[in-house]
Design a protein around this motif. Structure first.
Motif, mmCIF file in Angstrom:
data_model
loop_
_atom_site.group_PDB
_atom_site.id
_atom_site.type_symbol
_atom_site.label_atom_id
_atom_site.label_comp_id
_atom_site.label_asym_id
_atom_site.label_seq_id
_atom_site.Cartn_x
_atom_site.Cartn_y
_atom_site.Cartn_z
ATOM 1 N N THR A 134 29.499 26.031 30.485
ATOM 2 C CA THR A 134 30.532 25.556 29.401
ATOM 3 C C THR A 134 29.917 24.642 28.026
ATOM 4 O OG1 THR A 134 29.421 23.311 30.949
ATOM 5 C CG2 THR A 134 30.433 23.683 32.243
ATOM 6 N N SER A 135 30.473 24.473 27.514
ATOM 7 C CA SER A 135 29.938 24.142 26.393
ATOM 8 C C SER A 135 28.876 22.902 25.772
ATOM 9 C CB SER A 135 31.495 23.451 25.690
ATOM 10 O OG SER A 135 32.644 24.067 25.297
ATOM 11 N N TRP A 136 28.964 22.369 27.233
ATOM 12 C CA TRP A 136 28.381 21.670 27.538
ATOM 13 C C TRP A 136 26.555 21.860 27.155
ATOM 14 C CZ3 TRP A 136 27.493 16.405 25.966
ATOM 15 C CH2 TRP A 136 26.258 15.443 26.467
ATOM 16 N N SER A 137 26.391 22.821 28.324
ATOM 17 C CA SER A 137 25.593 23.958 28.465
ATOM 18 C C SER A 137 25.401 24.577 27.682
ATOM 19 C CB SER A 137 25.783 24.344 29.941
ATOM 20 O OG SER A 137 24.651 25.229 30.062
ATOM 21 N N ILE A 138 25.837 25.243 26.813
ATOM 22 C CA ILE A 138 25.412 25.735 26.007
ATOM 23 C C ILE A 138 24.829 25.886 24.518
ATOM 24 C CG2 ILE A 138 26.886 27.527 23.991
ATOM 25 C CD1 ILE A 138 28.898 27.724 26.070
ATOM 26 N N LEU A 139 25.446 24.233 24.278
ATOM 27 C CA LEU A 139 24.872 23.450 23.580
ATOM 28 C C LEU A 139 23.588 22.588 23.451
ATOM 29 C CD1 LEU A 139 24.726 21.455 20.519
ATOM 30 C CD2 LEU A 139 25.614 19.187 22.560
ATOM 31 N N TRP A 140 23.234 22.525 25.033
ATOM 32 C CA TRP A 140 22.051 22.169 25.439
ATOM 33 C C TRP A 140 20.992 22.962 25.859
ATOM 34 C CZ3 TRP A 140 20.786 17.760 23.417
ATOM 35 C CH2 TRP A 140 21.669 17.244 23.016
ATOM 36 N N THR A 141 21.478 23.996 26.539
ATOM 37 C CA THR A 141 20.082 25.536 26.305
ATOM 38 C C THR A 141 19.801 26.697 25.946
ATOM 39 O OG1 THR A 141 22.037 26.435 27.982
ATOM 40 C CG2 THR A 141 20.883 24.935 29.206
ATOM 41 N N VAL A 142 21.405 26.950 24.940
ATOM 42 C CA VAL A 142 21.491 27.445 23.446
ATOM 43 C C VAL A 142 21.056 27.563 21.918
ATOM 44 C CG1 VAL A 142 22.889 29.809 23.127
ATOM 45 C CG2 VAL A 142 23.042 28.943 25.046
ATOM 46 N N VAL A 143 21.828 26.422 21.840
ATOM 47 C CA VAL A 143 21.796 25.598 20.355
ATOM 48 C C VAL A 143 20.948 25.516 20.118
ATOM 49 C CG1 VAL A 143 23.291 24.571 18.465
ATOM 50 C CG2 VAL A 143 24.169 26.025 20.089
ATOM 51 N N VAL A 144 20.458 24.484 21.052
ATOM 52 C CA VAL A 144 19.317 22.918 20.471
ATOM 53 C C VAL A 144 18.580 23.885 20.072
ATOM 54 C CG1 VAL A 144 18.331 20.827 21.653
ATOM 55 C CG2 VAL A 144 20.660 21.023 20.957
ATOM 56 N N PRO A 145 17.578 24.761 21.477
ATOM 57 C CA PRO A 145 16.591 24.992 21.691
ATOM 58 C C PRO A 145 16.092 25.906 20.252
ATOM 59 C CG PRO A 145 17.383 25.433 23.584
ATOM 60 C CD PRO A 145 18.066 25.340 22.876
ATOM 61 N N ASN A 146 17.316 26.316 19.049
ATOM 62 C CA ASN A 146 17.054 27.498 18.391
ATOM 63 C C ASN A 146 17.452 26.439 16.579
ATOM 64 O OD1 ASN A 146 17.226 30.778 19.046
ATOM 65 N ND2 ASN A 146 18.713 29.526 20.129
ATOM 66 N N LEU A 147 17.566 25.163 17.471
ATOM 67 C CA LEU A 147 17.754 24.597 16.314
ATOM 68 C C LEU A 147 16.416 23.548 16.092
ATOM 69 C CD1 LEU A 147 21.275 23.537 15.712
ATOM 70 C CD2 LEU A 147 19.961 25.169 14.485
ATOM 71 N N ARG A 148 14.953 23.720 16.442
ATOM 72 C CA ARG A 148 14.475 22.782 17.161
ATOM 73 C C ARG A 148 13.532 22.626 15.334
ATOM 74 N NH1 ARG A 148 10.739 24.763 22.172
ATOM 75 N NH2 ARG A 148 12.433 23.283 23.606
ATOM 76 N N PRO A 149 13.501 23.326 14.556
ATOM 77 C CA PRO A 149 12.774 23.518 12.882
ATOM 78 C C PRO A 149 13.908 22.690 12.017
ATOM 79 C CG PRO A 149 12.655 25.487 13.786
ATOM 80 C CD PRO A 149 13.786 25.134 14.509
#
Length: 270
Positions: free
Chosen positions: A174-189
């Motif tokens: 889902t969009s919510w899952s994509i945000l927290w499992t795909v996008v956020v880990p790559n935007l940590r910096p």
């Protein structure tokens, strides 16, 4: 010596001078705090003999631990709230297509240009109706939406590989899952860099806490007023408390320094 090497030395010399100019006020702050009370106005660059009397005077005058705890609570809650709102809003603006998307985005970012004095009175009236005057939450609530945070994060979201998003959707996420499992880990910096900027901004804020908390010296910025009076300012304890106020921010920067550098490096890459 070649011209390129001379240019390099000149650039490093300029950076060194700039760094010294930036660090010197902080050094003078701690140097003044560590002087003996009778030597506070001394112009000697080295505080000697060292003394902790100013820190003891500050602790006797105000509740230093309580002020730091309250200020940290306000700054951390404000920064976390702004990060969450900015993350969700920037994700929607960057990953979805909907009517009037660009117009809504420009209107949202345009709120950044509205002076705080314009919204101060409506915010104060609303907080008064909610019973949040003289409450730390009253300082936090009006700051939870950051146009600057949305603007910065959207730039990172827009450059995020769309192939990863498409692959995650094919996997049934889902969009919510994509945000927290795909996008956020790559935007940590980027999140770390933005988080520390928001935290420092909330930590240093004086005007809005002074309006909401009135005469209640419950945060560091208002506690510093305790050393200012008609009979003269107590510079020693004031510098001691200001020095203690700098330490949490410096520690936070040291912890997140690697992420912050990575965020600025990645922002310059295409």
């Amino acid at each position: 010596m070649t011209i390129d090497r001379l240019r390099g030395l000149g650039a490093h010399l300029l950076l060194a001078i700039t760094a010294l100019l930036c660090v010197f006020p902080i050094y003078w702050l701690f140097a003044t705090a560590l002087r003996r009370p009778q030597d506070v106005t001394s112009l000697s660059p080295i505080p000697w003999p060292l003394s902790t009397a100013n820190f003891a005077d500050a602790a006797d005058k105000v509740d230093v631990t309580g002020l730091i705890a309250n200020t940290f609570f306000v700054a951390a809650l404000s920064a976390a709230g702004q990060l969450l709102v900015a993350l969700l809003a920037s994700y929607a603006f960057a990953m979805y297509t909907f009517p009037l998307q660009r117009l809504l985005y420009l209107a949202f970012v345009g709120t950044w240009l509205v002076p705080f004095q314009v919204t101060m009175l409506p915010n104060y009236i609303l907080l008064n109706d909610l019973g949040l005057i003289n409450n730390l939450l009253g300082v936090v609530v009006p700051t939870l939406c950051s146009a600057l945070g949305v603007l910065l994060l959207r730039q990172h979201m827009a450059s995020f590989p769309k192939e990863l998003i498409a692959a995650a959707r094919i996997d049934g996420r889902t969009s919510w899952s994509i945000l927290w499992t795909v996008v956020v880990p790559n935007l940590r910096p980027a999140l770390a860099a933005l988080g520390i900027l928001l935290f420092i901004n909330a930590w240093n804020e004086y005007f809005w806490p002074a309006v909401v908390l009135r005469r209640d010296n419950s945060v560091l910025q208002l506690g510093l007023r305790s050393f200012m009076g008609t009979e003269g300012d107590q510079w020693g304890p004031m510098m001691a408390l200001a020095g203690l106020a700098c330490l949490p921010v410096l520690l936070l920067y040291l912890v997140l320094q690697r992420h912050i550098v990575n965020a600025f490096v990645r922002s310059g890459l295409k």
